[in-house]
Design a protein around this motif. Structure first.
Motif, PDB file in Angstrom:
ATOM      1  N   PHE A 185       0.801  -1.223   0.000  1.00  0.00           N
ATOM      2  CA  PHE A 185       0.000   0.000   0.000  1.00  0.00           C
ATOM      3  C   PHE A 185       0.832   1.271   0.000  1.00  0.00           C
ATOM      4  O   PHE A 185       0.404   2.291   0.507  1.00  0.00           O
ATOM      5  CB  PHE A 185      -0.962   0.012   1.181  1.00  0.00           C
ATOM      6  N   GLY A 186       1.995   1.223  -0.518  1.00  0.00           N
ATOM      7  CA  GLY A 186       2.694   2.493  -0.669  1.00  0.00           C
ATOM      8  C   GLY A 186       4.157   2.412  -0.364  1.00  0.00           C
ATOM      9  O   GLY A 186       4.962   2.227  -1.258  1.00  0.00           O
ATOM     10  N   GLY A 227       4.020  10.119   1.357  1.00  0.00           N
ATOM     11  CA  GLY A 227       4.927   9.379   2.206  1.00  0.00           C
ATOM     12  C   GLY A 227       4.176   8.318   2.970  1.00  0.00           C
ATOM     13  O   GLY A 227       4.746   7.559   3.744  1.00  0.00           O
ATOM     14  N   ALA A 228       2.864   8.273   2.786  1.00  0.00           N
ATOM     15  CA  ALA A 228       2.043   7.378   3.588  1.00  0.00           C
ATOM     16  C   ALA A 228       1.941   6.002   2.957  1.00  0.00           C
ATOM     17  O   ALA A 228       2.044   5.851   1.758  1.00  0.00           O
ATOM     18  CB  ALA A 228       0.655   7.964   3.713  1.00  0.00           C
ATOM     19  N   ALA A 229       1.762   5.004   3.794  1.00  0.00           N
ATOM     20  CA  ALA A 229       1.532   3.654   3.296  1.00  0.00           C
ATOM     21  C   ALA A 229       0.282   3.118   3.962  1.00  0.00           C
ATOM     22  O   ALA A 229       0.240   1.992   4.401  1.00  0.00           O
ATOM     23  CB  ALA A 229       2.733   2.772   3.576  1.00  0.00           C
ATOM     24  N   GLY A 230      -0.731   3.960   4.032  1.00  0.00           N
ATOM     25  CA  GLY A 230      -1.939   3.581   4.749  1.00  0.00           C
ATOM     26  C   GLY A 230      -3.086   3.150   3.864  1.00  0.00           C
ATOM     27  O   GLY A 230      -4.152   2.820   4.361  1.00  0.00           O
ATOM     28  N   GLY A 231      -2.865   3.143   2.540  1.00  0.00           N
ATOM     29  CA  GLY A 231      -3.945   2.772   1.629  1.00  0.00           C
ATOM     30  C   GLY A 231      -5.009   3.850   1.587  1.00  0.00           C
ATOM     31  O   GLY A 231      -4.906   4.876   2.266  1.00  0.00           O
ATOM     32  N   PRO A 232      -6.056   3.619   0.761  1.00  0.00           N
ATOM     33  CA  PRO A 232      -7.100   4.636   0.647  1.00  0.00           C
ATOM     34  C   PRO A 232      -7.769   4.922   1.990  1.00  0.00           C
ATOM     35  O   PRO A 232      -8.086   3.981   2.733  1.00  0.00           O
ATOM     36  CB  PRO A 232      -8.094   4.028  -0.360  1.00  0.00           C
ATOM     37  N   LEU A 233      -7.954   6.155   2.312  1.00  0.00           N
ATOM     38  CA  LEU A 233      -8.568   6.592   3.573  1.00  0.00           C
ATOM     39  C   LEU A 233      -7.832   6.042   4.804  1.00  0.00           C
ATOM     40  O   LEU A 233      -8.433   5.859   5.854  1.00  0.00           O
ATOM     41  CB  LEU A 233     -10.039   6.163   3.638  1.00  0.00           C
ATOM     42  N   VAL A 283       3.978   0.417  10.579  1.00  0.00           N
ATOM     43  CA  VAL A 283       4.216   1.254   9.398  1.00  0.00           C
ATOM     44  C   VAL A 283       4.208   2.726   9.813  1.00  0.00           C
ATOM     45  O   VAL A 283       5.063   3.512   9.388  1.00  0.00           O
ATOM     46  CB  VAL A 283       3.140   0.978   8.316  1.00  0.00           C
ATOM     47  N   GLN A 284       3.260   3.076  10.661  1.00  0.00           N
ATOM     48  CA  GLN A 284       3.187   4.463  11.133  1.00  0.00           C
ATOM     49  C   GLN A 284       4.422   4.807  11.971  1.00  0.00           C
ATOM     50  O   GLN A 284       4.985   5.901  11.851  1.00  0.00           O
ATOM     51  CB  GLN A 284       1.892   4.666  11.946  1.00  0.00           C
TER      52      GLN A 284
END
Lengths: 324, 454
Positions: A257-258, A266-272, A280-281
């Motif tokens: 997811f990113g 820079g996020a890897a949180g996927g949509p929304l 990951v955070q």
């Protein structure tokens, strides 16, 4: 002075000299070489594990960007996590949901496969190897593989769905489907759990099955009343390990997811941020936002959660775990 | 003299001492890069580049070899090129390496995103004295590229190329003149948006949040509405403004026009895997695309009839407005063991010849006027004329030059998602983001009082 070494029933087994001069001399003489022999490990442990652990406690109370000296903040990082940071809460909630569904699902599927692989069927070693095989593939490679398989743009899973007349599913692009995709993906890594269950199954005494059969038990009751109670310590072990792994899940969501893919995100949180996971955070905060102190606080909170859940699992295990 | 008795204990003790000592001795005596360099009587530079693609790696390696054989030979500098692949803008390996005593001497990036945060947090050092000594002058650069490498009162590196999008239209869907204003774009986009009987998109006029998780398109389209997320002149975040709100409301309008964000996602996701981009499949009338796409289309031998022009703008916003999505940079880490020699190499990589050696095969825009107007560039890449015209118009919007950009980068795609999935109103989303960035600025300023601006 001699000490009487006794068995658990209190029967003396043998009289042994305890801490005799000879023993003390021998121990003192071997101590230094012994320590020197294990010194590479001691140095490695102290430098690469003990020091980072202690340092991370200290950093968690500071503002630290890796280049400048840490600035003491007291409990500010911890306060901010719980009162201001909605991404922390989102990541924590997502990770809890993931663990809540993936751990039981993985245990159930692994248990079923272990039962099947325990049957005397032709080609059993091949099946056992096949089920374990995904465990030896690096998790990043697995994540890349599954991101290709689940890709809505011509991924094989959707090609198969389309071939049988089903609608394609936006596995990785819809906030409705991202979490189920990740949970289903966790089943791919059940190989080690299957092997542990299999080892446990080999240890269940045959006589118990035979006795149960004589009492008229069918296959379902054999599993429910013999296999599961006898495997309960193994189930507990897999449960604790599963919780620890699920709460630390990183490679799959990060790669799929990113991981900062694209020009601006820079996020890897996927949509929304539907699959923004705790680790990951933590990684994003530490290495992309250079808030190492804040990330250290997040790490210690995760440790506290994992430690508490593991203790709780063990504490309440006596209600359902049967030891021979 | 009685010979020393060799018993088990002595043997064990000796073996243990030897076992513990040899690795330490080995580590001490192992030839480090600097020792190797000293042996060869040349300064050995460690150069990290993300260029792992076949074209990029070949060019970068050749440029470094050329340097070694010319200036390097003359000045006693040997560049060792280390290809360190990255995913997107994830430069973590570079970041951690720069904190260590084994820091690279020169780092190259394919993106702009980490640069300002690196500068503000002390990972890279200003190159003011080296730039001055090398005669690097503002008038040689486009204003936008000069601003990209000069911020917070210092010069921080040199650009190899920089990127921005232009407005493309599919002539098979839209045969007339391209839209010049956002109103015209909206009318045409509505006309070309088509659904099947189940309500699924079969053709889209325009999807404004295409590509890059909505982040770059968010910066880009806010500019077309006259909005700015960051005011580079005053070095301040400008998030909660009427222009930015108008831009987000416009995104919501498109979410409705396309039958919902999920419909547009499904439409975009359903294109065949062989295409990297939905515009290339011919099912969308308009799109923002980069300067590197024309050679890709040629390489893929796609029969796509397209036109390229400047991006439509809202009323009152000048034509030719464009947002810089990033660029390739050469930077000098703070802990670089050989900063002087590294600066010589950076200067070489940013020189006209080296820039053109990169930009022509990759279809990229050079950062200096001389290179962009060089006949070898304009003649070999005539399709990039719209980009050069836009540069001439001089309404380029620079990227954020705030150390809080990595935080904004994480929040912004989510803001676009929340608005277009209708989980938050534009006003609420802007208020929330504004508060988060303001908090981050406050925290940063408290511990970095020397850093200028937000």
């Amino acid at each position: 002075m001699a000490t009487r070494i006794a068995d658990s029933g209190g029967i003396p087994l043998v009289d042994q000299p305890f801490r005799s001069n000879r023993w003390r001399r021998l121990r003192r003489g071997d101590l230094i070489p012994g320590l020197l022999f294990i010194s590479p490990w001691i140095v490695g442990f102290a430098w690469f594990q003990l020091y980072p652990i202690i340092a991370s406690i200290r950093y968690s109370f500071t503002d630290y960007n890796m280049m400048q000296p840490p600035i003491w903040l007291g409990f500010a990082n911890y306060t901010r996590l719980f009162t201001e940071d909605d991404l922390f809460r989102k990541a924590l909630a997502n990770t809890a949901i993931y663990a809540l569904f993936s751990v039981p699902l993985d245990l159930f599927v692994a248990f079923c496969f272990a039962l099947l692989l325990n049957l005397r069927i032709p080609g059993r070693p091949i099946f056992r190897t096949a089920f374990y095989f995904p465990a030896v593939i690096p998790s990043v490679a697995t994540a890349i593989l599954w991101s290709m398989l689940l890709n809505t743009k011509g991924g094989l899973v959707n090609v198969a769905l389309k071939a049988v007349g089903l609608p394609v599913i936006p596995w990785l692009t819809s906030p409705t489907w991202t979490m189920p995709s990740l949970i289903l993906l966790s089943v791919w890594g059940i190989g080690p759990i299957v092997v542990i269950f299999l080892a446990g199954l080999q240890d269940v005494p045959r006589e118990l099955y035979e006795a149960a059969k004589l009492d008229g038990a069918g296959p379902f009751r054999l599993v429910r009343d013999v296999t599961i109670p006898m495997l309960s310590p193994v189930i507990l072990f897999n449960l604790v390990i599963g919780i620890i792994a699920a709460l630390q899940v990183f490679a799959q969501p990060f790669v799929i997811f990113g991981g900062g893919q694209g020009g601006g995100g820079g996020a890897a949180g996927g949509p929304l941020n539907s699959v923004l996971m705790y680790s990951v955070q933590l990684y994003t905060v530490a290495f992309q936002q250079f808030q190492m102190g804040y990330a250290a606080a997040m790490a210690w909170i995760l440790f506290a959660i994992i430690f508490s859940l593991s203790l709780l699992s063990i504490r309440f295990s006596n209600r359902f775990v049967h030891y021979e | 003299m009685k010979p020393a008795q060799f018993d088990r204990r002595k043997f064990l003790r000796g073996a243990a001492v030897a076992g513990a000592t040899i690795p330490a001795l080995g580590a001490t005596l192992a030839p480090t890069p600097s020792r190797r360099a000293a042996a060869a009587d040349a300064v050995s530079l460690e150069f990290w580049t993300p260029a792992d693609d076949p074209v990029g790696s070949k060019i970068i390696t050749k440029l470094a070899d050329d340097f070694n054989n010319t200036i390097g030979k003359e000045k006693g500098i040997q560049v060792n090129t280390r290809i360190k692949p990255v995913t997107g803008n994830n430069y973590v390996q570079y970041t951690t390496a720069m904190t260590s005593s084994g820091s690279p001497d020169v780092v190259m990036t394919y993106v702009y995103d980490p640069v300002v945060a690196w500068a503000a947090n002390g990972f890279i050092q200003p190159m003011d004295q080296y730039a001055k000594a090398a005669g690097i002058k503002e008038e040689d650069f486009f204003p936008i590229t000069w601003d990209m490498i000069n911020f917070a009162g210092h010069t921080w590196g040199l650009l190899q190329e920089f990127d921005f999008n232009q407005f493309w239209w599919n002539k098979s869907i839209h045969s007339g003149e391209p839209p010049k204003t956002i109103d015209e774009l909206d009318q045409m986009a509505k006309e070309y948006t088509k659904f099947d009987s189940d309500g699924n998109l079969t053709q889209a006029g325009f999807i404004p949040w295409l590509h890059w998780n909505g982040s770059v398109t968010g910066w880009e389209w806010a500019s077309m509405w006259g909005g700015r997320w960051y005011d580079a002149d005053n070095r301040k975040w400008t998030i909660n403004t009427p222009e930015n709100q108008k831009f987000l409301e416009w995104f919501v309008k498109y979410a409705d026009m396309l039958g919902g964000r999920d419909k547009s996602d499904a439409f975009e996701a359903a294109i065949p895997k062989t295409y990297g981009d939905i515009f290339q499949t011919g099912v969308i009338a308009f799109a923002q695309e980069g300067e590197y796409i024309p050679p890709m289309l040629k390489a893929e031998e796609l029969t796509l009839s397209y036109g390229i022009t400047q991006t439509p703008t809202a009323q009152g916003v000048p034509a030719g407005t464009a947002y810089t999505t990033g660029g390739n940079l050469f930077l000098l880490p703070t802990k670089a063991p050989h900063p002087q020699e590294a600066a010589i190499f950076i200067q070489y990589m940013g020189s006209g010849k080296a820039v053109l050696d990169w930009c022509i095969p990759n279809s990229n825009i050079p950062p200096t006027k001389a290179a962009a107007n060089d006949p070898s560039f304009t003649q070999q890449l005539p399709e990039l004329k719209p980009w050069l015209d836009t540069l001439e118009a001089n309404h380029m919007v620079p990227p954020s030059q705030s150390p809080q950009l990595p935080i904004f980068d994480q929040e912004f795609p989510n803001l676009i998602d929340e608005v277009t999935y209708k989980k938050a109103t534009p006003a609420d989303a802007l208020t929330s983001l504004d508060a988060k960035i303001a908090d981050a600025v406050k925290r940063f300023q408290a511990n970095h009082p020397d850093w200028q601006g937000e």
